[in-house]
Design an enzyme around this catalytic site. Sequence first.
Site, mmCIF file in Angstrom:
data_model
loop_
_atom_site.group_PDB
_atom_site.id
_atom_site.type_symbol
_atom_site.label_atom_id
_atom_site.label_comp_id
_atom_site.label_asym_id
_atom_site.label_seq_id
_atom_site.Cartn_x
_atom_site.Cartn_y
_atom_site.Cartn_z
ATOM 1 N N LYS A 1 0.810 -1.218 0.000
ATOM 2 C CA LYS A 1 0.000 0.000 0.000
ATOM 3 C C LYS A 1 0.847 1.275 0.000
ATOM 4 C CE LYS A 1 -4.441 -1.516 1.640
ATOM 5 N NZ LYS A 1 -4.265 -2.948 1.999
ATOM 6 N N GLU B 1 -9.382 7.356 3.340
ATOM 7 C CA GLU B 1 -10.290 6.460 4.044
ATOM 8 C C GLU B 1 -9.488 5.232 4.456
ATOM 9 O OE1 GLU B 1 -9.832 6.323 0.801
ATOM 10 O OE2 GLU B 1 -9.327 4.194 0.703
ATOM 11 N N SER C 1 1.633 -9.873 -0.743
ATOM 12 C CA SER C 1 1.297 -8.449 -0.657
ATOM 13 C C SER C 1 1.684 -7.788 0.657
ATOM 14 C CB SER C 1 -0.199 -8.262 -0.910
ATOM 15 O OG SER C 1 -0.960 -9.063 -0.029
HETATM 16 C C1 LIG Z 1 -5.109 -3.943 1.680
HETATM 17 C C2 LIG Z 1 -4.398 -5.211 1.423
HETATM 18 C C3 LIG Z 1 -4.776 -6.079 0.380
HETATM 19 C C4 LIG Z 1 -5.983 -5.830 -0.488
HETATM 20 O O1 LIG Z 1 -5.938 -4.686 -1.257
HETATM 21 P P1 LIG Z 1 -5.724 -4.707 -2.824
HETATM 22 O O2 LIG Z 1 -6.047 -3.322 -3.246
HETATM 23 O O3 LIG Z 1 -6.630 -5.737 -3.423
HETATM 24 O O4 LIG Z 1 -4.296 -5.057 -3.061
HETATM 25 C C5 LIG Z 1 -4.025 -7.216 0.158
HETATM 26 N N1 LIG Z 1 -2.969 -7.526 0.934
HETATM 27 C C6 LIG Z 1 -2.573 -6.742 1.958
HETATM 28 C C7 LIG Z 1 -1.400 -7.151 2.783
HETATM 29 C C8 LIG Z 1 -3.275 -5.559 2.233
HETATM 30 O O5 LIG Z 1 -2.883 -4.786 3.259
#
Ligand SMILES: *Cc1c(COP(=O)(O)O)cnc(C)c1O
Length: 414
Positions: free
Chosen positions: A103, A125, A391
């Site tokens: 993010k 948000e 992610s």
């Molecule tokens: C917020 C988040 C997501 C989901 O958000 P996307 O916009 O679909 O990437 C996925 N993995 C993690 C670790 C997150 O913090």
Amino acid sequence: MIYGASEDPIADLVAGRFPDASGRFGPFGGRYVPETLIPALERLQQGVREHLHTAAFQQELGQELSSWVGRPTALTFAGRLSERWGAGIWLKREDLAHTGAHKINNAIGQALLARRLGAKRVVAETGAGQHGVASAAACARLGLPCTVYMGAVDMERQAPNVGRMRLLGATVVSVTSGDATLRAAIDEAMRDWVGDPERTYYLLGSAVGAHPYPYLVRELQSVIGREARAQIRLQAGGPPDLVIACVGGGSNAIGLFHPFVADRAVALVGIEAGGRGAGLGDNAAPLSFGRPGVLHGSYSMLMQDADGQIQETHSVSAGLDYPGVGPEHALLQACGRVQYQAAGDAESLAAVRECCECEGILPAIESAHALAGARRWAQAHPGKRVLIGLSGRGDKDMQTLTRELLAKPPAGAA
Ligand SMILES: *Cc1c(COP(=O)(O)O)cnc(C)c1O
């Protein structure tokens, strides 16, 4: 034909003809917003056009990404998972990025854009709090005051992230209207923005919303796929057979997929939150179980009942618990370039444990959905190369993991 005038939506995406002048990816996307929001979106679009791809902006962004975010993030060969699953497994390590997930790539990029546009404050948000923390950190770095809208219910569930945002200097505003969660928080942030669009910048957290946000967020997150593409060629000697990522709003997935979309030999799979099952209200998987409709300014797939009412969603993973998805994913599904599947709560929690025990990496529960999907694919395609978008890190999930994994006996992964 459902792609409007397009004969070949993949070619249109790759050539940059999508999103088109009206902000559409084929039939999806656009700007379904009240008149009052149009000038603010126009201003933003103008700013994106003027700055995003200039050498000066890209140099400034590149400097922050390398010296502050910690890019490039590693690509890790997962030797023990590879042996267990019978395929070559590589992990793109967004868990190693500053604040613990992908993010921050978007937050610092948009904060730099806000400064270029002369904004004096930023609003954002947040649902689980991860985007709020990333935004607060990016704004502190650039000396921009930051206000984060967060549902009152979420503030209670995610208290540690509220503390983090406050330490990073942000003002956290509790939203008690509507469902008092992410959907209501987005509405409030938009209301604030419309009140003063010249001084205020709205920093949206995923590849969703009205044009140009889905495009802007995709461009900022594509650094993940560009790095991974070069890294896997070096490490594995060739391209991956599969690229797979979890999909909430869709930003980490679109960032990883985008640089591979033109390589039609590379399979792309997005994994949504399958929750407890296929029933309405039991999951957060609009591409798997939803229907097209409008949410937060964009036409895309979403969870709704027969009357078009947005449905409550469920996922053990707070970051995937959203009823909509970015419009570019809806197009990639409609034209068959990306397959979308769901992984459930139990399967994803088992994948957290397996990744911890085999690789010494504690993944976010969101990311473990991609691991669960990859495990299934690998077992059906032995010997192939699989690139998984990891992610984020799971430290933020310890409360859930303690309840769901440590307090129960091991499920006994097959
Ligand atoms: C917020 C988040 C997501 C989901 O958000 P996307 O916009 O679909 O990437 C996925 N993995 C993690 C670790 C997150 O913090």
